[in-house]
Design a protein around this motif. Structure first.
Motif, PDB file in Angstrom:
ATOM      1  N   TYR A  13       0.897  -1.169   0.000  1.00 27.46           N
ATOM      2  CA  TYR A  13       0.000   0.000   0.000  1.00 27.46           C
ATOM      3  C   TYR A  13       0.921   1.199   0.000  1.00 27.46           C
ATOM      4  N   ILE A  16       3.990   0.976   2.209  1.00 27.96           N
ATOM      5  CA  ILE A  16       3.832  -0.081   3.212  1.00 27.96           C
ATOM      6  C   ILE A  16       3.919  -1.435   2.533  1.00 27.96           C
ATOM      7  N   ALA A  18       3.004  -4.750   2.667  1.00 25.26           N
ATOM      8  CA  ALA A  18       2.006  -5.491   3.444  1.00 25.26           C
ATOM      9  C   ALA A  18       2.185  -7.008   3.326  1.00 25.26           C
ATOM     10  N   ALA A  37      -2.744 -12.460  13.499  1.00 28.06           N
ATOM     11  CA  ALA A  37      -3.216 -11.333  14.304  1.00 28.06           C
ATOM     12  C   ALA A  37      -3.761 -10.231  13.402  1.00 28.06           C
ATOM     13  N   ASN A  38      -4.354  -9.241  14.028  1.00 30.48           N
ATOM     14  CA  ASN A  38      -4.825  -8.067  13.315  1.00 30.48           C
ATOM     15  C   ASN A  38      -3.668  -7.407  12.583  1.00 30.48           C
ATOM     16  N   GLY A  39      -3.871  -7.088  11.318  1.00 31.01           N
ATOM     17  CA  GLY A  39      -2.824  -6.399  10.577  1.00 31.01           C
ATOM     18  C   GLY A  39      -1.752  -7.302  10.024  1.00 31.01           C
ATOM     19  N   ALA A  40      -1.955  -8.619  10.126  1.00 33.76           N
ATOM     20  CA  ALA A  40      -0.946  -9.547   9.637  1.00 33.76           C
ATOM     21  C   ALA A  40      -0.897  -9.574   8.114  1.00 33.76           C
ATOM     22  N   GLY A  41      -2.007  -9.177   7.462  1.00 29.83           N
ATOM     23  CA  GLY A  41      -2.042  -9.192   6.002  1.00 29.83           C
ATOM     24  C   GLY A  41      -3.014 -10.206   5.435  1.00 29.83           C
ATOM     25  N   LYS A  42      -3.928 -10.674   6.270  1.00 32.32           N
ATOM     26  CA  LYS A  42      -4.886 -11.688   5.801  1.00 32.32           C
ATOM     27  C   LYS A  42      -5.813 -11.098   4.730  1.00 32.32           C
ATOM     28  N   SER A  43      -6.439  -9.961   5.078  1.00 29.18           N
ATOM     29  CA  SER A  43      -7.338  -9.344   4.101  1.00 29.18           C
ATOM     30  C   SER A  43      -6.582  -8.939   2.845  1.00 29.18           C
ATOM     31  N   THR A  44      -5.359  -8.470   3.035  1.00 29.62           N
ATOM     32  CA  THR A  44      -4.559  -8.065   1.879  1.00 29.62           C
ATOM     33  C   THR A  44      -4.319  -9.259   0.958  1.00 29.62           C
ATOM     34  N   LYS A  47      -7.390  -9.728  -0.997  1.00 27.95           N
ATOM     35  CA  LYS A  47      -7.548  -8.649  -1.985  1.00 27.95           C
ATOM     36  C   LYS A  47      -6.649  -8.852  -3.192  1.00 27.95           C
TER      37      LYS A  47
HETATM   38  N1  LIG Z   1      -5.959   0.589   2.488  1.00 30.60           N
HETATM   39  C1  LIG Z   1      -4.821   0.500   3.162  1.00 30.60           C
HETATM   40  N2  LIG Z   1      -3.890   1.483   3.081  1.00 30.60           N
HETATM   41  C2  LIG Z   1      -2.720   1.398   3.754  1.00 30.60           C
HETATM   42  N3  LIG Z   1      -2.378   0.387   4.525  1.00 30.60           N
HETATM   43  C3  LIG Z   1      -3.237  -0.628   4.654  1.00 30.60           C
HETATM   44  C4  LIG Z   1      -4.489  -0.623   3.988  1.00 30.60           C
HETATM   45  N4  LIG Z   1      -5.164  -1.748   4.286  1.00 30.60           N
HETATM   46  C5  LIG Z   1      -4.340  -2.432   5.128  1.00 30.60           C
HETATM   47  N5  LIG Z   1      -3.188  -1.770   5.339  1.00 30.60           N
HETATM   48  C6  LIG Z   1      -2.063  -2.217   6.154  1.00 30.60           C
HETATM   49  O1  LIG Z   1      -1.611  -3.471   5.662  1.00 30.60           O
HETATM   50  C7  LIG Z   1      -1.351  -4.347   6.704  1.00 30.60           C
HETATM   51  C8  LIG Z   1      -2.183  -5.617   6.553  1.00 30.60           C
HETATM   52  O2  LIG Z   1      -3.560  -5.297   6.711  1.00 30.60           O
HETATM   53  P1  LIG Z   1      -4.745  -6.345   6.564  1.00 30.60           P
HETATM   54  O3  LIG Z   1      -4.457  -7.208   5.394  1.00 30.60           O
HETATM   55  O4  LIG Z   1      -6.016  -5.600   6.536  1.00 30.60           O
HETATM   56  O5  LIG Z   1      -4.601  -7.185   7.904  1.00 30.60           O
HETATM   57  P2  LIG Z   1      -5.573  -8.274   8.510  1.00 30.60           P
HETATM   58  O6  LIG Z   1      -6.700  -8.491   7.555  1.00 30.60           O
HETATM   59  O7  LIG Z   1      -4.721  -9.455   8.676  1.00 30.60           O
HETATM   60  O8  LIG Z   1      -6.039  -7.745   9.819  1.00 30.60           O
HETATM   61  C9  LIG Z   1      -1.635  -3.613   7.978  1.00 30.60           C
HETATM   62  O9  LIG Z   1      -0.400  -3.117   8.490  1.00 30.60           O
HETATM   63  C10 LIG Z   1      -2.503  -2.471   7.575  1.00 30.60           C
HETATM   64  O10 LIG Z   1      -2.275  -1.358   8.385  1.00 30.60           O
END
Ligand SMILES: Nc1ncnc2c1ncn2[C@@H]1O[C@H](COP(=O)(O)OP(=O)(O)O)[C@@H](O)[C@H]1O
Ligand SMILES: [Mg+2]
Lengths: 237, 572
Positions: A13, A16, A18, A37-44, A47
């Motif tokens: 991002y 960052i 990710a 954990a939260n912020g590990a990159g699962k949703s990323t 995506k």
């Molecule tokens: N739209 C975004 N812009 C910038 N950083 C992002 C964005 N979405 C997620 N991040 C960063 O990417 C990392 C992974 O996020 P995310 O995949 O949402 O984690 P999870 O789903 O595991 O909780 C985190 O450090 C988060 O802060």
């Protein structure tokens, strides 16, 4: 060959970093879970698979076909559909319209009507409320709708992003029962969960993600017994 | 006891003073003066006074509601006195204005604070006699407002309908007289109800009673009729619908015969705005793409038709029917062209970008650079009239049919689009672009189709407009047209097709018929839009789902029970 292959994917991002070289596979008919954990990159990770975020490096393949070069709508067409984090249903469309949007990439009206009936069988509550706007549904119902909507694409791989988030325990159980049922019917699922205990109970295999890297990969059973996993994610000391 | 009443009445005084400031504002911007020349009841009540009375009426209504609310039921006995008090208070700022005006010459600063206004506010008497009368009238009207709030819904609706009917017939008495004359009603009969530009007292009573009666019957009978219709077998119901549509169409087709040239012209304008409204509604209401430059496509449709048909440009000199599809196509392509650069822009930025597009088109067609094509600021004249068979559609009474045909076709297309796959994709995109994309919707294609089709609808309107006026000039395509179209879909109900018709009637026909309004058009828009947002955010005729949503959200949620029943296979 695995149905879905993710090989050494790096995603950013802006600056960052990710995802730092994530690799994982999902075989036909499997439930694979991605915990962390939260912020590990699962949703990323999800995506990048569905094309909403383009990886800067690495390969993503569905049945051997490259997905990185595809645009998001083409990826849906190829058979990957997603239940986004936070049950983002279209609040001002009716339940039925939401489901119909889910089938957007398909064109055979008969097959669509059949699948609509199937979703209604799976979630009878949605059938009762088919003409109600989705914004008036409760949280649990909206999650059901989000899952139903993703199923309407008749996906080869279903990506679920924290389907149990923010739901009452009884509803979490209900959602996981649906996931198991879909699994029994042969749906291939990549499940992202914070509720690692539940996820590892239904899954065949699992990956543990930590700050954008896969730190553990094993069968669900082994992960459930793994000391580190138990301490970090299952809250057991 | 006394303390409690005083506490209950305090909000009434506050509301009354706010209402009074509103009345003061209406007076000082000159609306009271401007409308004084338009009688509602000849010799008794003018529209200027009516504006003040309406303010007092609304003040009374709000005050009564506040009093009821503030004292949680205990205020019921003082609600009516409270409303009267509010009405009374609403007269005070005006009275102060008149008194100050006697001593100080306010005109130097406030142009409209002149003797004419003072005369109106004192009913033509000297302040000593006139001002008490003004304040008392305020109290009286205020208590009427309070009574409307306290009376059962049916009764107050009937009263409001009666007053509204009286007001509208009075306002348009002159036009109505002409229509009745054309219908062959003897002048002697008409004179019983209407004289000069207003109603007679008898006429006021009769129209008021008629309005109230119709509303009362309507309210009591509609549910029964609806239930009976719902009970009919589908086949019969379809026949009833077809019959109703046929009657409606017959009336629409017959209208220009009775309405005459001017009113037909007004309806043509309404129709053109309906065409544009349906187009913009598709972009803004369905696809969620704000567009403030919509006039551009209207202009492009008009200019394309002009260039292709006028002998002045020496091009092709096509007929209207040959040029119309080309004009629509060019507008459609222009829509797509606008869409490309703004694809990635959302929200406020999109508003600014599209605003710019509207201005660019207006400046381009008026520029020297395009003079050979568009005639610069001279525009293009001698656009031939459309010919149908061997009838030339010359005046508004003939163009009317062209507009009606256009509206029916575009309405049909819009209805089909609304329930199509594409329509759902637009609405999904409006809700959330990212999720829509994750559902397999191609955002680029879907957005460009919205811009293109919306622009095409406006192109139809532009082409008909050019053919009706017979010439096009850059200054016919001002920003105000974009604003009008946007305002009418907001007032009608965002996303609602019938709302477009209602909004156009309301925002286009009204100001056209009330010429005095022209100067206050933007002022009225502002006031109306604020009032709409506060009182009826869903619009006058909202989409059924929006109606449902707002009705639902008023009920308390019972998630526990609802969701527990959701889980499939919970019993095992
Ligand atoms: N739209 C975004 N812009 C910038 N950083 C992002 C964005 N979405 C997620 N991040 C960063 O990417 C990392 C992974 O996020 P995310 O995949 O949402 O984690 P999870 O789903 O595991 O909780 C985190 O450090 C988060 O802060
Ligand atoms: Mg997440």
């Amino acid at each position: 060959m695995a149905l879905l292959e993710i090989i050494d994917v790096h995603a950013y991002y802006g600056h960052i970093h990710a995802l730092k070289g994530v690799s994982l596979t999902v075989d036909e008919g499997e439930i694979v879970t991605l915990i962390g954990a939260n912020g590990a990159g699962k949703s990323t990770t999800l995506k990048t698979i569905s094309g909403l975020l383009r990886p800067r490096h690495g390969a993503i393949r569905l049945a051997g076909e490259d997905l990185v070069a595809c645009r998001p709508h083409d990826i849906v067409k190829k058979g990957v559909s997603q239940v986004p984090e936070g049950r983002q249903v279209f609040t001002r469309l009716t339940v039925q319209e939401n489901l119909e949007v889910g089938a957007f990439t398909r064109s055979d009206p008969r097959a669509i009507a059949e699948d609509l009936e199937q979703v209604y069988t799976l979630f009878p509550r949605l059938k009762e409320r088919r003409n109600q706007v989705a914004g008036t549904l409760s949280g649990g119902e909206q999650q059901m709708l989000a899952i139903g909507r993703a199923l309407m694409a008749r996906p080869r791989v279903l990506l679920l992003d924290e389907p149990s988030m923010g739901l009452a325990p009884v509803l979490v159980d209900a959602i996981f029962e649906v996931i198991e049922r879909l699994h029994r019917e042969g749906t291939t699922i990549l499940l992202v969960e914070q509720n690692a205990l539940k996820a590892l109970q239904v899954a065949d295999r699992g990956y543990v993600l930590q700050t954008g890297q896969v730190v553990l990969a094993d069968t669900a059973e082994h992960l459930r017994l793994n000391e580190d996993v138990r301490r970090a994610y299952l809250g057991i000391t | 006891m006394g303390e409690r009443f005083r506490a209950a009445l305090r909000p009434a005084v506050v509301v009354g003073l706010v209402g009074g400031v509103m009345a003061l504002l209406l007076s000082l911007v000159g609306m009271v003066n401007a409308f004084a020349g338009r009688p509602i009841i000849t010799g008794v009540l003018s529209m200027g006074h009516t504006l003040l009375f309406l303010t007092a009426l609304v003040t009374g209504m709000i005050a009564a509601r506040r009093v009821l609310h503030a004292s949680r039921g205990a205020g019921r006995p003082v609600a009516l006195p409270g409303a009267a008090l509010a009405g009374l208070a609403s007269g005070f700022p005006l009275a102060v204005l008149v008194l100050v005006g006697q001593v100080v010459n306010l005109r130097a600063v406030l142009q409209n604070a002149n003797p004419v206004l003072y005369g109106l506010l004192t009913f033509g008497r000297d302040p000593g006699a006139g001002l008490p009368q003004l304040v008392l009238a305020g109290a009286l009207v205020g208590s009427l407002g309070g009574a409307l709030t306290l009376l059962p819904g049916r009764v107050s609706q009937a009263v409001v309908a009666g007053l509204g009917t009286m007001l509208l017939t009075g306002l348009f008495a002159e036009l109505l007289q002409g229509i009745l004359w054309d219908l062959g009603v003897p002048a002697a009969t008409t004179r019983l109800f209407m004289v000069q530009k207003g109603l007679t007292v008898a006429g006021a009573l009769v129209t008021g009673a008629a309005g109230a009666l119709v509303q009362a019957v309507w309210a009591s009978q509609t549910p029964k009729v609806r239930r009976r219709l719902d009970a009919l077998p589908p086949e019969r119901r379809r026949r009833v619908n077809v019959a109703l549509a046929a009657v409606g169409l017959a009336i629409v087709l017959w209208l220009p015969q009775v309405l005459g040239s001017f009113l037909s012209y007004v309806l043509v304008l309404v129709g053109l705005y309906v065409l544009m409204g349906l187009g913009l509604n598709l972009e803004v209401g369905w696809a969620g793409l704000l567009d403030l430059g919509f006039v551009a496509f209207f202009a492009i449709g008009a200019y394309t038709l002009a260039i292709l048909t006028s002998p002045e440009t020496g091009w092709l000199a096509l007929t209207f029917w040959q040029a119309l599809p080309v004009a629509v196509l060019v507008a459609l392509i222009a829509g797509v062209i606008l869409g490309v650069p703004v694809l990635g822009i959302r929200g406020d930025y999109l508003a600014i970008a599209t605003l710019g597009f509207g201005e660019i088109v207006r400046l381009l067609v008026g520029s020297d650079w395009l003079r050979p094509l568009t005639g610069g600021s001279q525009g293009i004249a001698h656009i031939p009239r459309p010919v149908l068979g061997n009838i030339a559609l010359i005046g508004p009474q003939q163009i009317y049919y062209l507009v009606v045909a256009g509206c029916i076709i575009v309405w049909f297309v819009a209805t089909r689009l609304r329930n199509s796959r594409l329509g759902r994709a637009w609405m999904a995109m409006r809700e959330d672009e990212d999720v829509a994309q994750a559902m397999g919707i191609n955002l680029v294609q879907t957005k460009l189709l919205a811009y293109g089709l919306g622009a095409g609808f406006a192109g139809v309107a532009g082409a008909i407009f050019a053919a009706m006026i017979g010439s096009v000039f850059p200054h016919s395509f001002q920003l105000i047209i974009s604003i009008n179209v946007l305002a009418l879909i907001i007032v009608g109900g965002m996303g609602s097709i019938p709302g477009v018709f209602v909004g156009a009637l309301f925002l286009v026909a009204m100001p056209e018929l009330l010429r005095e309004f022209t100067e206050y058009r933007l002022f009225m828009y502002g006031g109306l839009l604020i009032a709409m947002m506060l009182l009826r955010p869903q619009g006058l005729w909202p989409e059924p789902t929006v109606r449902l949503e707002l009705a639902e959200s008023e009920e308390p949620e019972v998630p526990a029970r609802v969701t527990a029943a959701t889980s499939p296979g919970q019993g095992d």
